[in-house]
Write a protein that holds these residues in place. Structure first.
Motif, PDB file in Angstrom:
ATOM      1  N   UNK A  17       0.858  -1.173   0.000  1.00  0.00           N
ATOM      2  CA  UNK A  17       0.000   0.000   0.000  1.00  0.00           C
ATOM      3  C   UNK A  17       0.900   1.231   0.000  1.00  0.00           C
ATOM      4  N   UNK A  18       0.327   2.330  -0.480  1.00  0.00           N
ATOM      5  CA  UNK A  18       1.098   3.569  -0.575  1.00  0.00           C
ATOM      6  C   UNK A  18       0.420   4.657   0.242  1.00  0.00           C
ATOM      7  N   UNK A  57      -3.574   4.391   0.034  1.00  0.00           N
ATOM      8  CA  UNK A  57      -3.870   3.767  -1.259  1.00  0.00           C
ATOM      9  C   UNK A  57      -3.587   2.266  -1.179  1.00  0.00           C
ATOM     10  N   UNK A  58      -4.602   1.425  -0.948  1.00  0.00           N
ATOM     11  CA  UNK A  58      -4.367  -0.021  -0.858  1.00  0.00           C
ATOM     12  C   UNK A  58      -4.009  -0.610  -2.211  1.00  0.00           C
ATOM     13  N   UNK A  59      -3.175  -1.662  -2.181  1.00  0.00           N
ATOM     14  CA  UNK A  59      -2.781  -2.390  -3.405  1.00  0.00           C
ATOM     15  C   UNK A  59      -2.255  -1.431  -4.479  1.00  0.00           C
ATOM     16  N   UNK A  60      -1.428  -0.509  -4.056  1.00  0.00           N
ATOM     17  CA  UNK A  60      -0.922   0.516  -4.978  1.00  0.00           C
ATOM     18  C   UNK A  60       0.585   0.655  -4.809  1.00  0.00           C
ATOM     19  N   UNK A  61       1.281   0.653  -5.937  1.00  0.00           N
ATOM     20  CA  UNK A  61       2.730   0.840  -5.908  1.00  0.00           C
ATOM     21  C   UNK A  61       3.069   2.311  -6.119  1.00  0.00           C
ATOM     22  N   UNK A 105       9.760  -4.082 -10.604  1.00  0.00           N
ATOM     23  CA  UNK A 105       9.221  -5.126  -9.737  1.00  0.00           C
ATOM     24  C   UNK A 105       7.779  -5.431 -10.099  1.00  0.00           C
ATOM     25  N   UNK A 106       7.009  -4.357 -10.389  1.00  0.00           N
ATOM     26  CA  UNK A 106       5.605  -4.529 -10.745  1.00  0.00           C
ATOM     27  C   UNK A 106       5.481  -5.304 -12.043  1.00  0.00           C
ATOM     28  N   UNK A 107       6.381  -4.987 -13.035  1.00  0.00           N
ATOM     29  CA  UNK A 107       6.329  -5.691 -14.313  1.00  0.00           C
ATOM     30  C   UNK A 107       6.625  -7.183 -14.125  1.00  0.00           C
TER      31      UNK A 107
END
Length: 429
Positions: free
Chosen positions: A289-290, A344-348, A425-427
């Motif tokens: 989360x962010x 911001x849940x589930x957010x990079x 990392x997200x990719x």
């Protein structure tokens, strides 16, 4: 056994009381010529006390004279009679009797006798009175009451149920309580309900139901099984208490406790609880989360130059902008004074940075007739593995202070949150 003997035996052993009189309607007639043991038992008279007497000896003060007048009219016209009235036993106790009287004709067609088949219906009438009394009692009860059969088909609703739900008896009977379902409870809620009932246990819970007109209402509802003499479940009875006002009041109190009075955003207390929730989720399942922390630039000068009403107006407009620009699952918080936080849940970090930039650009168009142009500085950070909540807030706060030190009206990413590295990392994920 010949037919006559068989007929006599059948009449003598009949469950119903049977009495045969002559057809003489003069004087005190007609007169009893035969009665079976059931008639003697019902009236309390011995056979010898009845033979030759008129059935009028069974009448008393509460015997309905209109019924007797109709009875005599039928006897005089030689037509069948059916009716009920109150008769009296030998000991003076009343009982309700139902009569079926038919004329008996001879070979020449002339009526010679009347045969009456009678039944004591006192117990049945008492049961019917009891049922009416129970139904009336249920109807005047203030709480909604619903009764279903074993298959959950509705067999009774009281007037309080009709008033609360908007469904009258004609709408509800034959339906199931599913007509009240609101969609607010998951399947597990109803599975638990039926599991308890099938085990013979009662079930009590707060239900959110839906009226016929679509409005939601809340009840504290108790459901229990009704069993017969063999302990088999025959019905279910539900008694509810309307707690809609209480629920609404609790929600208002919750809002007051968790919402900032001026802006309507979550207050700091609620924000801390939301942070704890997202932190716990991240620690358990590894989600990220962010965090965004934004501060209105030069807000103290707005208050000092234009007064607190103008400052409050800027805060309200900023809160509205934040609420409109973020997603449903994002938590927007008035963190303190002119400082706002967004979880911001589930957010990079890359997405969080984009969202922060949207806010910064939106603030440029906010403006105020008195305060003029308004801007915001923002710090952005992504929770890192093994990082505490305090550690994350500290990093984002530092980024916010850097944004102010660099000239304000900008977004700075917290130390340790490399956007390219996070994007890579997200990719990979």
């Amino acid at each position: 056994m010949n037919r006559i003997d068989l007929l006599e035996a059948a009449v003598a052993h009949s469950y119903n009381a049977i009495v045969i009189t002559d057809a003489n309607l003069e004087d005190d007639g007609p007169h009893i010529e035969y009665c079976n043991p059931a008639f003697c038992e019902m009236t309390g008279y011995a056979l010898a006390e009845l033979i030759g007497r008129s059935p009028r000896i069974l009448q008393g003060p509460d015997t309905d004279p209109q019924v007797l007048a109709r009875l005599r009219a039928c006897l005089r016209s030689n037509t069948p009679f059916q009716g009920s009235a109150i008769n009296y036993r030998k000991d003076g106790t009343p009982y309700h009797v139902e009569w079926n009287i038919s004329p008996v004709r001879g070979a020449d067609g002339v009526v010679t006798h009347f045969v009456s088949v009678q039944q004591d219906i006192s117990t049945r009438l008492e049961a019917e009175r009891d049922r009416r009394l129970l139904a009336n009692a249920l109807n005047v009860a203030n709480d909604p009451i619903l009764i279903t059969d074993r298959a959950a088909r509705i067999v009774f609703v009281n007037q309080a149920f009709e008033r609360l739900t908007g469904y009258d008896a004609a709408d509800a009977l034959g339906q199931t309580p599913a007509i009240l379902r609101s969609g607010e409870h998951d399947s597990g809620f109803y599975e638990g309900l039926w599991s308890a009932l099938e085990r013979g246990e009662g079930f009590r819970a707060t239900f959110t139901n839906r009226r016929k007109n679509g409005e939601l209402f809340h009840v504290e509802q108790s459901i229990a099984a009704v069993r017969d003499d063999q302990q088999r479940i025959t019905h279910y009875v539900s008694i509810a208490t309307d707690i809609s006002e209480y629920v609404q009041r609790q929600r208002r109190l919750h809002e007051l406790a968790h919402r900032d009075k001026l802006t309507g955003l979550l207050n700091r207390r609620a924000g801390e609880a939301e942070l704890q929730l997202r932190y716990a989720e991240a620690c358990v399942d590894g989600t990220v989360f962010a965090l965004i922390i934004g501060d209105i630039d030069h807000f103290k000068q707005i208050n000092d130059r234009h007064g607190h009403p103008v400052g409050d107006r800027v805060l309200v407009r900023t809160a509205r902008l934040l609420s409109e620009r973020f997603r449903r699952d994002d938590a927007v918080i008035r963190w303190g004074g002119e400082e706002f936080m967004v979880i911001l849940p589930n957010t990079r970090i890359a997405v969080a940075r984009q969202l922060a930039d949207r806010i910064r650009e939106g603030m440029r168009t906010l403006g105020d007739d008195d305060a003029g142009a308004v801007s915001m500085s923002l710090g952005v950070g992504q929770w890192q593995q093994d990082e505490s909540i305090a550690g994350l807030i500290h990093r984002v706060d530092k980024a916010l202070y850097s944004a102010k030190a660099l000239g304000r009206d900008r977004v700075v990413v917290a130390d340790g949150d490399d956007e390219d590295e996070n994007r890579a990392r997200a990719d990979e994920v």
